[in-house]
Write an enzyme that holds these catalytic residues in place. Sequence first.
Site, PDB file in Angstrom:
ATOM      1  N   ASN A   5      51.965  -3.825  17.196  1.00 52.65           N
ATOM      2  CA  ASN A   5      52.168  -2.917  18.332  1.00 52.65           C
ATOM      3  C   ASN A   5      52.878  -3.595  19.502  1.00 52.65           C
ATOM      4  OD1 ASN A   5      50.212  -4.554  19.421  1.00 52.65           O
ATOM      5  ND2 ASN A   5      48.648  -2.963  19.638  1.00 52.65           N
ATOM      6  N   GLU A  12      47.666  -6.095  25.146  1.00 52.33           N
ATOM      7  CA  GLU A  12      47.991  -4.882  24.403  1.00 52.33           C
ATOM      8  C   GLU A  12      48.957  -4.003  25.205  1.00 52.33           C
ATOM      9  OE1 GLU A  12      47.026  -4.608  21.431  1.00 52.33           O
ATOM     10  OE2 GLU A  12      44.954  -5.232  21.128  1.00 52.33           O
ATOM     11  N   ASP A  65      44.342 -17.483  23.422  1.00 55.66           N
ATOM     12  CA  ASP A  65      43.261 -16.493  23.498  1.00 55.66           C
ATOM     13  C   ASP A  65      42.062 -16.872  22.646  1.00 55.66           C
ATOM     14  OD1 ASP A  65      44.680 -16.119  21.146  1.00 55.66           O
ATOM     15  OD2 ASP A  65      45.431 -14.146  21.678  1.00 55.66           O
ATOM     16  N   HIS A  98      52.070  -6.520  20.884  1.00 57.89           N
ATOM     17  CA  HIS A  98      51.272  -7.362  21.786  1.00 57.89           C
ATOM     18  C   HIS A  98      51.649  -8.830  21.665  1.00 57.89           C
ATOM     19  CE1 HIS A  98      47.876  -7.684  18.550  1.00 57.89           C
ATOM     20  NE2 HIS A  98      48.468  -8.857  18.616  1.00 57.89           N
TER      21      HIS A  98
HETATM   22  C1  F6R Z   1      47.137 -15.133  18.350  1.00 59.56           C
HETATM   23  C2  F6R Z   1      47.597 -14.013  19.169  1.00 59.56           C
HETATM   24  C3  F6R Z   1      48.158 -12.764  18.592  1.00 59.56           C
HETATM   25  C4  F6R Z   1      48.934 -12.964  17.295  1.00 59.56           C
HETATM   26  C5  F6R Z   1      49.462 -11.643  16.775  1.00 59.56           C
HETATM   27  C6  F6R Z   1      50.136 -11.800  15.418  1.00 59.56           C
HETATM   28  O1  F6R Z   1      46.623 -16.178  19.156  1.00 59.56           O
HETATM   29  O2  F6R Z   1      47.470 -14.103  20.332  1.00 59.56           O
HETATM   30  O3  F6R Z   1      49.007 -12.167  19.556  1.00 59.56           O
HETATM   31  O4  F6R Z   1      49.986 -13.852  17.517  1.00 59.56           O
HETATM   32  O5  F6R Z   1      48.403 -10.729  16.651  1.00 59.56           O
HETATM   33  O6  F6R Z   1      49.176 -12.182  14.483  1.00 59.56           O
HETATM   34  P1  F6R Z   1      49.585 -12.682  13.026  1.00 59.56           P
HETATM   35  O7  F6R Z   1      50.371 -13.927  13.213  1.00 59.56           O
HETATM   36  O8  F6R Z   1      48.285 -12.940  12.324  1.00 59.56           O
HETATM   37  O9  F6R Z   1      50.391 -11.586  12.416  1.00 59.56           O
END
Ligand code: F6R
Length: 244
Positions: free
Chosen positions: A137, A144, A69, A139
């Site tokens: 959450n 989401e 992303d 995701h």
């Molecule tokens: C990152 C992504 C997100 C993260 C998630 C966890 O490319 O797509 O889904 O993997 O938000 O983030 P962290 O690792 O910072 O807790």
Amino acid sequence: MAIQLIVKQNYQEISDAAFAVVRRIVTDNPRAVLGLATGSSPIGLYQNMIADHRRNGTSYAQVTTVNLDEYIGLGAQDDQSYVYFMHDNLFNHIDVKEENVHLPNGMAQDTAAECARYTALLAQLRQDVQVLGIGANGHIGFNEPGTSFDSTTNIVKLKDKTRLDNARFFQSLDEVPTHAITMGIANVMNAKKILLVANGENKADAVRAMIEGEITTECPASILQKHPDVVVIVDEAAASKLSK
Ligand code: F6R
């Protein structure tokens, strides 16, 4: 097939176990396609890849990477963009070729065309492994709660919770972009193998919902229960709400 769960003591051990999975894939197939993630969770994995590349010469010269992303409106010069993050934390320190590195383009004028381009690219570049973190959450990528499991690359409006969670990387909450472009859940599920890493107590509810909850779009990661080859590597805090 059930999700394979590995519980480790701390972040270093998670990162070592995750690296063992990735290294095996790259040594078995030097032309592997690595699906990568940003965020804090995979940083230790990337540090291990860099250290091993320096120490043992493990080569990524023929590897292709596809990232999950990118924020809309941030480009390669912006130190909060994911393209910047990936170069800073991994690509600049290994021998992967720039032309083999792919992320969705957050600066694309025509976002619908960019989504179509990235989905077409992913059809050509099926991930041998997709590295994932998980949001508090549930995701995955920026998909989401409520996202269709059939989704392909799409533009998302970020939920307040996700913007708040990510605000720590920005000067202020106002600077956190409101939209992102993300691989869809179907694109993630198409990977041959999935490697999800999570640490810390704030991930414990999401980890439980992913592994033990019903499969529901309310927890996007719960769809991983249907993937044939998933390894989830977590620390004890992230595992603390699992029933066993
Ligand atoms: C990152 C992504 C997100 C993260 C998630 C966890 O490319 O797509 O889904 O993997 O938000 O983030 P962290 O690792 O910072 O807790």
